[in-house]
Write a protein that holds these residues in place. Structure first.
Motif, PDB file in Angstrom:
ATOM      1  N   TRP A  91       3.471  -1.672  -0.091  1.00 40.09           N
ATOM      2  CA  TRP A  91       2.898  -0.450  -0.688  1.00 40.09           C
ATOM      3  C   TRP A  91       1.390  -0.608  -0.859  1.00 40.09           C
ATOM      4  N   LYS A  92       0.718  -0.987   0.191  1.00 43.37           N
ATOM      5  CA  LYS A  92      -0.716  -1.289   0.107  1.00 43.37           C
ATOM      6  C   LYS A  92      -1.564  -0.064  -0.247  1.00 43.37           C
ATOM      7  N   GLN A  93      -1.039   1.158  -0.067  1.00 46.95           N
ATOM      8  CA  GLN A  93      -1.829   2.354  -0.372  1.00 46.95           C
ATOM      9  C   GLN A  93      -1.884   2.670  -1.863  1.00 46.95           C
ATOM     10  N   PHE A  94      -1.074   1.968  -2.673  1.00 47.91           N
ATOM     11  CA  PHE A  94      -1.054   2.226  -4.108  1.00 47.91           C
ATOM     12  C   PHE A  94      -1.681   1.063  -4.877  1.00 47.91           C
ATOM     13  N   ASP A  95      -2.557   1.398  -5.804  1.00 45.23           N
ATOM     14  CA  ASP A  95      -3.324   0.415  -6.562  1.00 45.23           C
ATOM     15  C   ASP A  95      -2.543  -0.032  -7.809  1.00 45.23           C
ATOM     16  N   PRO A  96      -2.245  -1.320  -7.948  1.00 45.17           N
ATOM     17  CA  PRO A  96      -1.535  -1.809  -9.139  1.00 45.17           C
ATOM     18  C   PRO A  96      -2.298  -1.537 -10.437  1.00 45.17           C
ATOM     19  N   LYS A  97      -3.608  -1.320 -10.341  1.00 46.75           N
ATOM     20  CA  LYS A  97      -4.409  -1.035 -11.533  1.00 46.75           C
ATOM     21  C   LYS A  97      -4.443   0.457 -11.862  1.00 46.75           C
ATOM     22  N   ASN A  98      -3.737   1.242 -11.053  1.00 42.55           N
ATOM     23  CA  ASN A  98      -3.760   2.691 -11.250  1.00 42.55           C
ATOM     24  C   ASN A  98      -2.336   3.249 -11.185  1.00 42.55           C
ATOM     25  N   THR A  99      -1.418   2.589 -11.902  1.00 42.16           N
ATOM     26  CA  THR A  99      -0.011   2.980 -11.875  1.00 42.16           C
ATOM     27  C   THR A  99       0.327   3.931 -13.023  1.00 42.16           C
ATOM     28  N   ILE A 100       1.516   4.519 -12.949  1.00 34.69           N
ATOM     29  CA  ILE A 100       1.957   5.475 -13.980  1.00 34.69           C
ATOM     30  C   ILE A 100       2.811   4.806 -15.060  1.00 34.69           C
ATOM     31  N   GLY A 101       2.868   3.485 -15.038  1.00 36.56           N
ATOM     32  CA  GLY A 101       3.651   2.752 -16.026  1.00 36.56           C
ATOM     33  C   GLY A 101       4.381   1.597 -15.379  1.00 36.56           C
TER      34      GLY A 101
END
Length: 360
Positions: A91-101
């Motif tokens: 899931w490289k397109q999603f930032d772990p520092k910008n998650t929904i929880g």
């Protein structure tokens, strides 16, 4: 005088035209509003009116994001939960520092609102009722999709296709899912079914009727040894002695790499050493050498990542092939898994998620 009278009559004649024109405009606007929304029934039976097509969804649960990606709609997802984003390669397109929880039960509603989401998609075992209350003031819809719910696969994929305007892609995915399930069902129609003990990544945590592992077992052609378990047992760890007493023919165990968040899976397969050790530890449990599964060396491991693919279709076809190799000669789990990863997820097929490997 005549000119003024003529103008007056002309105005009277034009009034209905203006009124009708205004009404037509109102109707067009109403239709446009209607065309920009869609009403769907989610996994828990709620009717939800969503913007159409959905362009800014936030998604909790890795299985849900996989199903959306399989329908070609992942560009409509702007953020996911940490359980998904932790898998940096997959899931490289999603930032772990910008998650929904952290996960579907631990959501950051302020972040969801800040992201400008149109809809939150989460599973039935998440906090969807709380989410609905928290997000209503922001006009953010909450829709339940449970990617692990094999029995409701067609309805849920149809919903994904409709909300993201990807119906053709959804139909292709549904066909891929249905073909092996129908083949297994037909081929095993008159075959005596094998008894199955399934264990999650947690020791003695098993499956009961109605849970998200139960349908995977059913679709594989196996019979859950706890199919008739009383209600007071459901959701609890089971006693080792009770498993021995029920004498499974096959044992299937979920495994995940140590670095994964508890209960989650990673694209990276568990090591062969971990798979071997897991099988040996199971065989050494007190009294388990008395079970048909251990006697006949029918203990298998599946990764948390691998078994859940395509709403647990992948787990079902591997289990089926392990249990009924002679009856299911035309079933090729390796190819079905390859198609899932390469054709529907865009990743190369990885070995090591199902162990021991299928005998050719």
């Amino acid at each position: 005088m005549k000119k003024r009278l003529f103008k007056f009559i002309l105005v009277l004649m034009l009034i209905p035209i203006f009124v009708l024109s205004g009404c037509a405009k109102d109707e067009r606007e109403k239709q446009a509003d209607k065309d920009n929304t869609i009403i769907l029934v989610d996994n828990v039976g709620r009717k939800v009116e969503l913007p159409f097509p959905v362009k800014k969804a936030v998604v909790a649960n890795r299985y849900n994001s996989e199903l959306i990606r399989a329908c070609g709609a992942i560009n409509g997802v702007i953020a996911v939960d940490m359980g998904t984003a932790q898998d940096r390669e997959y899931w490289k397109q999603f930032d772990p520092k910008n998650t929904i929880g952290k996960d579907a039960k631990d959501l950051n509603y302020e972040k969801i609102a800040e992201l400008g989401a149109e809809v939150l998609i989460l599973p039935a075992n998440g906090s969807y009722e709380e989410a609905e209350k928290k997000l209503e003031p922001f006009g953010i819809k909450v829709f339940v999709i449970s990617g692990y719910d094999t029995a409701d696969f067609q309805n849920q994929i149809t919903n994904i296709g409709k909300m993201f305007d990807k119906e053709k892609e959804a139909e292709k995915f549904i066909k891929y899912f249905n073909e092996p399930i129908e083949y297994i069902k037909k081929a095993l129609k008159d075959v005596e079914k094998k008894k199955v003990y399934f264990e999650s990544t947690t020791e003695y945590n098993t499956s009961f009727p109605g849970d998200y592992y139960a349908n995977m077992i059913n679709y594989s052609g196996g019979i859950n040894i706890f199919e008739d378990a009383p209600k007071d047992m459901h959701g609890k760890k089971v006693d080792s002695e009770e498993i021995v007493k029920r004498n499974p023919d096959f044992i299937f165990k979920n495994v995940t790499p140590d670095k994964a968040i508890k209960g989650t899976g990673l694209y990276e397969a568990p090591s062969k050493e971990l798979m071997d050790k897991t099988i040996e530890d199971i065989k050494k449990r007190a009294g388990w050498d008395e079970t048909n599964a251990v006697k006949n060396n029918n203990v298998y491991t599946m990764s948390q990542f691998g078994h859940g693919g395509a709403s647990k279709l992948i787990g079902a076809v591997y289990m089926a092939k392990w249990m009924y190799p002679e009856q299911l000669k035309d079933l090729n789990p390796d190819e079905i898994y390859r198609q899932w990863l390469e054709d529907f997820q865009g990743f190369k097929n990885l070995q090591g998620h199902f162990y021991p490997e299928i005998k050719k």
